[in-house]
Design a protein around this motif. Structure first.
Motif, mmCIF file in Angstrom:
data_model
loop_
_atom_site.group_PDB
_atom_site.id
_atom_site.type_symbol
_atom_site.label_atom_id
_atom_site.label_comp_id
_atom_site.label_asym_id
_atom_site.label_seq_id
_atom_site.Cartn_x
_atom_site.Cartn_y
_atom_site.Cartn_z
ATOM 1 N N TRP A 99 17.326 -17.349 5.945
ATOM 2 C CA TRP A 99 16.986 -16.868 7.227
ATOM 3 C C TRP A 99 17.391 -15.434 7.487
ATOM 4 N N THR A 100 16.725 -14.611 8.150
ATOM 5 C CA THR A 100 17.080 -13.429 8.814
ATOM 6 C C THR A 100 16.422 -13.191 10.026
ATOM 7 N N GLN A 101 17.188 -12.860 11.137
ATOM 8 C CA GLN A 101 16.733 -12.341 12.548
ATOM 9 C C GLN A 101 16.020 -11.198 12.363
ATOM 10 N N THR A 102 14.792 -10.920 13.040
ATOM 11 C CA THR A 102 14.014 -9.757 12.681
ATOM 12 C C THR A 102 13.800 -8.902 14.147
ATOM 13 N N PHE A 103 13.728 -9.845 14.927
ATOM 14 C CA PHE A 103 13.304 -8.948 16.363
ATOM 15 C C PHE A 103 13.921 -9.653 17.540
ATOM 16 N N VAL A 104 14.437 -9.048 18.703
ATOM 17 C CA VAL A 104 14.815 -9.853 19.661
ATOM 18 C C VAL A 104 14.043 -9.160 20.987
ATOM 19 N N SER A 105 13.814 -9.903 21.823
ATOM 20 C CA SER A 105 12.842 -9.381 23.021
ATOM 21 C C SER A 105 13.902 -8.264 23.741
ATOM 22 N N PRO A 106 13.310 -7.041 24.131
ATOM 23 C CA PRO A 106 14.127 -6.045 24.803
ATOM 24 C C PRO A 106 14.046 -6.450 26.358
ATOM 25 N N MET A 107 15.023 -5.862 27.158
ATOM 26 C CA MET A 107 15.068 -6.190 28.545
ATOM 27 C C MET A 107 14.417 -5.299 29.247
ATOM 28 N N ILE A 108 14.053 -5.659 30.427
ATOM 29 C CA ILE A 108 13.238 -4.921 31.383
ATOM 30 C C ILE A 108 14.066 -4.891 32.783
ATOM 31 N N SER A 150 9.039 -4.634 13.826
ATOM 32 C CA SER A 150 8.814 -3.932 15.099
ATOM 33 C C SER A 150 7.647 -4.312 15.588
ATOM 34 N N PHE A 151 7.283 -4.400 16.933
ATOM 35 C CA PHE A 151 6.286 -4.882 17.684
ATOM 36 C C PHE A 151 5.745 -3.892 18.535
ATOM 37 N N ASP A 152 4.339 -3.670 18.661
ATOM 38 C CA ASP A 152 3.804 -3.029 19.511
ATOM 39 C C ASP A 152 3.126 -4.020 20.602
ATOM 40 N N VAL A 153 2.943 -3.458 21.875
ATOM 41 C CA VAL A 153 2.189 -4.345 22.753
ATOM 42 C C VAL A 153 0.745 -4.244 23.031
ATOM 43 N N LEU A 186 1.826 -9.237 21.156
ATOM 44 C CA LEU A 186 2.496 -8.346 20.327
ATOM 45 C C LEU A 186 2.093 -8.160 18.931
ATOM 46 N N ARG A 187 2.038 -7.218 18.331
ATOM 47 C CA ARG A 187 1.585 -6.985 16.920
ATOM 48 C C ARG A 187 2.669 -6.292 16.301
ATOM 49 N N SER A 188 2.523 -6.468 14.913
ATOM 50 C CA SER A 188 3.341 -6.034 13.990
ATOM 51 C C SER A 188 3.023 -5.671 12.665
ATOM 52 N N ALA A 189 3.263 -4.469 11.802
ATOM 53 C CA ALA A 189 3.027 -4.414 10.474
ATOM 54 C C ALA A 189 3.667 -4.788 9.567
ATOM 55 N N THR A 211 -10.213 -1.731 12.832
ATOM 56 C CA THR A 211 -9.857 -0.475 12.590
ATOM 57 C C THR A 211 -8.427 -0.646 11.789
ATOM 58 N N ASP A 212 -8.204 -2.027 11.403
ATOM 59 C CA ASP A 212 -6.911 -2.009 10.440
ATOM 60 C C ASP A 212 -7.246 -1.698 8.876
ATOM 61 N N ASP A 213 -6.293 -1.295 8.066
ATOM 62 C CA ASP A 213 -6.430 -1.296 6.675
ATOM 63 C C ASP A 213 -5.789 -2.289 6.031
ATOM 64 N N LYS A 214 -5.075 -3.197 6.779
ATOM 65 C CA LYS A 214 -4.372 -4.336 6.222
ATOM 66 C C LYS A 214 -4.227 -5.238 7.365
ATOM 67 N N PRO A 215 -3.707 -6.578 7.034
ATOM 68 C CA PRO A 215 -3.503 -7.717 8.094
ATOM 69 C C PRO A 215 -2.466 -7.306 8.816
ATOM 70 N N HIS A 216 -2.088 -7.671 10.257
ATOM 71 C CA HIS A 216 -0.957 -7.400 10.764
ATOM 72 C C HIS A 216 -0.579 -8.904 11.259
ATOM 73 N N LEU A 217 0.646 -9.014 12.048
ATOM 74 C CA LEU A 217 1.152 -10.247 12.602
ATOM 75 C C LEU A 217 1.233 -10.068 14.075
ATOM 76 N N TYR A 218 0.443 -11.275 14.665
ATOM 77 C CA TYR A 218 0.428 -11.323 16.258
ATOM 78 C C TYR A 218 1.223 -12.439 16.682
ATOM 79 N N ALA A 219 1.763 -12.261 17.655
ATOM 80 C CA ALA A 219 2.635 -13.087 18.535
ATOM 81 C C ALA A 219 2.192 -13.180 20.039
#
Length: 283
Positions: A103-112, A164-167, A157-160, A135-143
């Motif tokens: 297992w590897t932790q790959t992302f933690v929610s940012p603070m606001i 890293s994730f974009d909103v 959230l969306r990640s390639a 519009t994508d050239d490959k599948p992405h992960l969505y959360a």
């Protein structure tokens, strides 16, 4: 009788001996209360966690019938590290007999910042899927996210890469009061979602029984797919959704008994939906 039929008749299905534990104690972090979402992406199992649910439940406005609380909770739930996590599991890296290996932790929610208070942007990741937009050239992960009641509202959230994730821009009708999304479902080239919970203790009902879809999530071009409440105002929200064969199925929460609707999701939204089950199948 065909050979396949004979095999099915003699197969007893899966039992406990067919499974092995690959993670325990919150993947090494006991504030990970739920592995609330999972999907397979880039040859790894991706898991999103929700944090400290019993403490969240204790401070919620939901009516409770527990005389003695089963866990210790701080006066403010956010005295704990309530930031949601994303983990990945690589079966090739797992060591036999080694707890939580692979297992590897790959992302933690940012603070606001909310009126001078530091809060996690997300306290849980409640659904995941893999989807390739127009519009994508490959599948992405969505959360799909679970957010504090005082936060910025639920988002996708969306990640390639899973690190890293974009909103993703949400439908215009989504306000900050929508705190939870549990539905992100790819079907016939589109991504479908519906709001699940809202502030004020309504973690599983928003009163908004609307399903949205898009073929370009980053563009934010969401369309409504159904008439309001499916034409029945006793529907409290869409609680489940899945594509099976040529049909997309949606299950609603309803005080008179759940409903199940289905659509072929073809042509331009809104789609034609057919009622499959009413009044909780009369149970």
């Amino acid at each position: 009788m065909t050979e396949m039929t004979r095999d099915l008749l003699h197969h007893k299905g899966l039992s406990s001996k067919d499974f092995r534990r690959i993670a325990r104690n919150g993947i090494g972090d006991q504030l990970n209360a739920y592995p609330h979402s999972m999907t397979w992406f880039n040859d790894r199992l991706i898991v999103g966690t929700t944090r400290s649910n019993l403490c969240l439940f204790k401070v919620s406005k939901i009516q409770k019938k527990i005389d003695r609380w089963p866990v210790d909770c701080p006066e403010s739930v956010y005295e704990q590290d309530m930031r949601a996590r994303v983990y990945q599991f690589d079966p090739r890296a797992a060591l036999p007999g080694v707890e939580n290996s692979g297992w590897t932790q790959t992302f933690v929610s940012p603070m606001i910042d909310v009126e001078g208070d530091a809060l996690p942007r997300e306290i849980g990741y409640r659904a995941m899927c893999v989807y390739q937009a127009r519009t994508d050239d490959k599948p992405h992960l969505y959360a799909a996210t679970y957010t504090p009641a005082r936060g910025q509202g639920a988002r996708i959230l969306r990640s390639a890469d899973g690190y890293s994730f974009d909103v993703v821009p949400m439908p215009a009708s989504f306000g900050d009061n929508v705190t939870t999304l549990r539905l992100i479902v790819p079907f016939k080239g589109r991504l479908f979602t519906s709001p699940t919970g809202s502030a004020g203790g309504n973690v599983n009902a928003t009163g908004d029984c609307t399903i949205f879809c898009t073929d370009d999530p980053l563009g934010g071009d969401w369309e409504i797919t159904n008439v309001p409440y499916f034409g029945d105002t006793t529907n409290l929200g869409v609680f489940e959704m899945i594509g099976v064969g040529d049909w997309l199925y949606a299950g609603t929460g309803n005080g008179k008994g759940f409903q199940i609707w289905r659509t072929r999701a073809e042509g331009k939204p809104p789609f034609q939906w057919d009622l499959v089950i009413r009044e909780g199948a009369y149970r």
